[in-house]
Each structure stands twice: as C-alpha cells, then as structure tokens.
Write a protein that holds these residues in place. Structure first.
Motif, short mmCIF file in Angstrom:
data_model
loop_
_atom_site.label_atom_id
_atom_site.label_comp_id
_atom_site.label_asym_id
_atom_site.label_seq_id
_atom_site.Cartn_x
_atom_site.Cartn_y
_atom_site.Cartn_z
N UNK A 116 0.83 -1.23 -0.04
CA UNK A 116 -0.09 -0.04 -0.03
C UNK A 116 0.83 1.19 0.13
N UNK A 117 1.89 1.30 0.88
CA UNK A 117 2.73 2.53 0.64
C UNK A 117 3.51 2.78 -0.52
N UNK A 118 3.47 4.04 -0.98
CA UNK A 118 4.45 4.29 -2.18
C UNK A 118 5.78 4.36 -1.85
N UNK A 119 6.65 4.32 -3.01
CA UNK A 119 8.09 4.24 -2.96
C UNK A 119 8.37 5.78 -3.89
N UNK A 120 9.86 5.74 -4.02
CA UNK A 120 10.13 7.03 -4.84
C UNK A 120 9.98 6.74 -6.15
N UNK A 121 9.91 5.62 -6.82
CA UNK A 121 9.74 5.35 -8.21
C UNK A 121 11.02 5.36 -8.94
N UNK A 122 12.20 5.08 -8.10
CA UNK A 122 13.37 5.21 -8.73
C UNK A 122 14.20 4.01 -8.67
N UNK A 123 15.04 3.53 -9.24
CA UNK A 123 15.76 2.36 -8.98
C UNK A 123 16.85 2.82 -7.75
N UNK A 124 16.95 1.82 -6.87
CA UNK A 124 17.64 2.16 -5.66
C UNK A 124 18.08 0.95 -4.75
N UNK A 125 18.99 1.21 -3.79
CA UNK A 125 19.48 0.23 -3.08
C UNK A 125 18.55 0.32 -1.82
N UNK A 126 18.47 -0.72 -1.10
CA UNK A 126 18.03 -0.83 0.11
C UNK A 126 18.89 -1.07 1.40
N UNK A 127 18.97 -0.25 2.16
CA UNK A 127 20.10 -0.23 3.22
C UNK A 127 19.68 -1.34 4.24
#
Length: 129
Positions: A116-127
């Motif tokens: 349900x929660x939106x993300x940034x819409x960009x390829x990215x690393x997850x810490x």
C-alpha cells in the motif's frame, strides 16, 4: 514517472497466480540449492522475501530495486577469487513504486515490500542495518 503508477493497488489474483508459478518453477528450486535459498510470505500489508545468507556479514550483501525486480547479491571477498552469489526476483508489478525496507539478523535478510505505501519510483539500493 506518473503518479498513476504509484497509486495503483495490487491485483491480488494476479499476485497469487504469480506466486504459485514462481514456486512451481524448477529453476527456483535449482537456484535455492546452488546460489542461496529464498522464501516468500504474504501478509495483508506486505510481501516478505527471506534470503538465507548465513555465511555472509551484512557488509557483503546488497539489495537493489530495479523496475520490477529485487536483486539480492552477496560477495565473498575473503577468498583469492571473490565469489558472487545473486538472486533476482521479478514481480508482475513495479517494485520501485512501492515502499521497501530490509533487515538482517542471524544470517537472514528479510525484505519487506509494502502493498500500500508508495516508494520513490526510482531504481535504488535498500540499506541493511
């Protein structure tokens, strides 16, 4: 990226069908034995991916979101020839538009993909912690 793709709810029937096909795929079992094991769980709010990487410290593990895929990599840099182990899980929807966070404890990477929660819409690393 447009706001529409960020706000579309997941099609639960399609997701269930995809999960069934993923776990019935013989390549999934082969990769569980040759690279590292992955398990997936679903709750009302999240899809949870567990990667069993007991022989790696968190500093040698990366989680990367790329369009519809989550790529989990582990590099053993202690040997003379570094060994890369990698698994790529491709979903039937864009994961970069979803909120994703991860934990690492007792050799298990847990990746939480929000339904349900939106993300940034960009390829990215997850810490990882």
């Amino acid at each position: 990226m447009n706001d529409e793709s960020k706000e579309q709810p997941l099609d639960l029937r399609s997701l269930e069908k995809w999960l069934e096909q993923y776990f019935l795929d013989p390549l999934t079992n082969y990769l569980d034995e040759t690279a590292f094991r992955i398990d997936m769980f679903e709750t009302e709010q999240e899809i949870i991916i567990e990667a069993l990487l007991g022989e790696f410290p968190s500093s040698q593990i990366t989680v990367f979101l790329e369009d519809k895929s989550i790529i989990i990599s582990a590099v053993d840099s202690t040997s003379a020839t570094p060994q890369l182990r990698q698994r790529k899980v491709t979903f039937p929807f864009s994961v970069i538009h979803k909120h994703v966070h991860a934990t690492f404890a007792q050799g298990i990477v847990e990746i939480f993909l929000s339904k349900n929660k939106a993300g940034s819409g960009q390829n990215r690393f997850v810490t990882l912690p």
